[in-house]
Design an enzyme around this catalytic site. Sequence first.
Site, mmCIF file in Angstrom:
data_model
loop_
_atom_site.group_PDB
_atom_site.id
_atom_site.type_symbol
_atom_site.label_atom_id
_atom_site.label_comp_id
_atom_site.label_asym_id
_atom_site.label_seq_id
_atom_site.Cartn_x
_atom_site.Cartn_y
_atom_site.Cartn_z
ATOM 1 N N ARG A 103 46.201 45.729 38.235
ATOM 2 C CA ARG A 103 47.275 44.906 38.827
ATOM 3 C C ARG A 103 47.123 43.432 38.475
ATOM 4 O O ARG A 103 48.103 42.703 38.416
ATOM 5 C CB ARG A 103 47.364 45.135 40.335
ATOM 6 N N GLU A 134 31.371 49.500 47.970
ATOM 7 C CA GLU A 134 31.011 49.919 49.324
ATOM 8 C C GLU A 134 30.185 51.217 49.256
ATOM 9 O O GLU A 134 29.176 51.364 49.918
ATOM 10 C CB GLU A 134 32.295 50.139 50.124
HETATM 11 P P1 AMP Z 1 36.916 43.664 46.349
HETATM 12 O O1 AMP Z 1 36.028 43.815 45.167
HETATM 13 O O2 AMP Z 1 36.403 44.379 47.570
HETATM 14 O O3 AMP Z 1 37.287 42.219 46.644
HETATM 15 O O4 AMP Z 1 38.260 44.429 46.003
HETATM 16 C C1 AMP Z 1 39.211 43.840 45.200
HETATM 17 C C2 AMP Z 1 39.805 44.792 44.206
HETATM 18 O O5 AMP Z 1 40.102 46.058 44.779
HETATM 19 C C3 AMP Z 1 41.119 44.238 43.710
HETATM 20 O O6 AMP Z 1 41.223 44.548 42.339
HETATM 21 C C4 AMP Z 1 42.167 44.938 44.541
HETATM 22 O O7 AMP Z 1 43.268 45.263 43.748
HETATM 23 C C5 AMP Z 1 41.486 46.184 45.079
HETATM 24 N N1 AMP Z 1 41.571 46.313 46.544
HETATM 25 C C6 AMP Z 1 40.531 46.287 47.408
HETATM 26 N N2 AMP Z 1 40.931 46.490 48.662
HETATM 27 C C7 AMP Z 1 42.260 46.611 48.607
HETATM 28 C C8 AMP Z 1 43.283 46.825 49.605
HETATM 29 N N3 AMP Z 1 42.995 46.961 50.903
HETATM 30 N N4 AMP Z 1 44.562 46.905 49.192
HETATM 31 C C9 AMP Z 1 44.863 46.777 47.874
HETATM 32 N N5 AMP Z 1 43.964 46.582 46.898
HETATM 33 C C10 AMP Z 1 42.670 46.509 47.253
#
Ligand code: AMP
Length: 182
Positions: free
Chosen positions: A66, A103
């Site tokens: 995205r 996670e």
């Molecule tokens: P993080 O590494 O936990 O910050 O997760 C970010 C990545 O995972 C991004 O590329 C987001 O597109 C996707 N992502 C994580 N959590 C969500 C969520 N609740 N809704 C949509 N996309 C998410």
Amino acid sequence: MTNRDLENALSLIADVPDYPKPGILFKDITPLLADGPSFGVVVDALAQSIADLPEKIDALVAIESRGFILGGALCRALNIGFVTVRKPGKLPRDVHRKDYQLEYGFDALEMHKNLLSKDKTVVIVDDVLATGGTVLACQDLVEMSGARTAAHLFLLEISQLNGREAIQRAKPGIEIISLLRT
Ligand code: AMP
């Protein structure tokens, strides 16, 4: 573009409970992308926040998949370069690779070597900031290339997951910009 236009555009992001697994509230940007004027308003707002940075930005670094949609539109608007960060095995030439913890379990990201160098300044862009793990892996790839990061840019930040704090702890001094904080 008014603040109201931006608020209306961002209100098209849909909450999807329990996707992709129970307990996750997924932020679905596809209704926003599907609405031309709203997509335009959001791209304009992101482009403005990049234009407002004190440094000249040479390229955006965006994360599959995205991040590519926003990054491509932004690079065209700003006439700057686009550097792709992809899941392992997708890039055909020599890569920098970063393994990082999710996670549950591990993942990895790759970026072609030799696209960036120490005289370049970039902004890393993605749709959602959750825990910060993905953007920090990307940040490490940029650092391997020698380039400098001026900012991490997001459409939306899920505040309760404390991604902002994780970035500030790991990489103090990098500006973190989100159009919307939930
Ligand atoms: P993080 O590494 O936990 O910050 O997760 C970010 C990545 O995972 C991004 O590329 C987001 O597109 C996707 N992502 C994580 N959590 C969500 C969520 N609740 N809704 C949509 N996309 C998410």
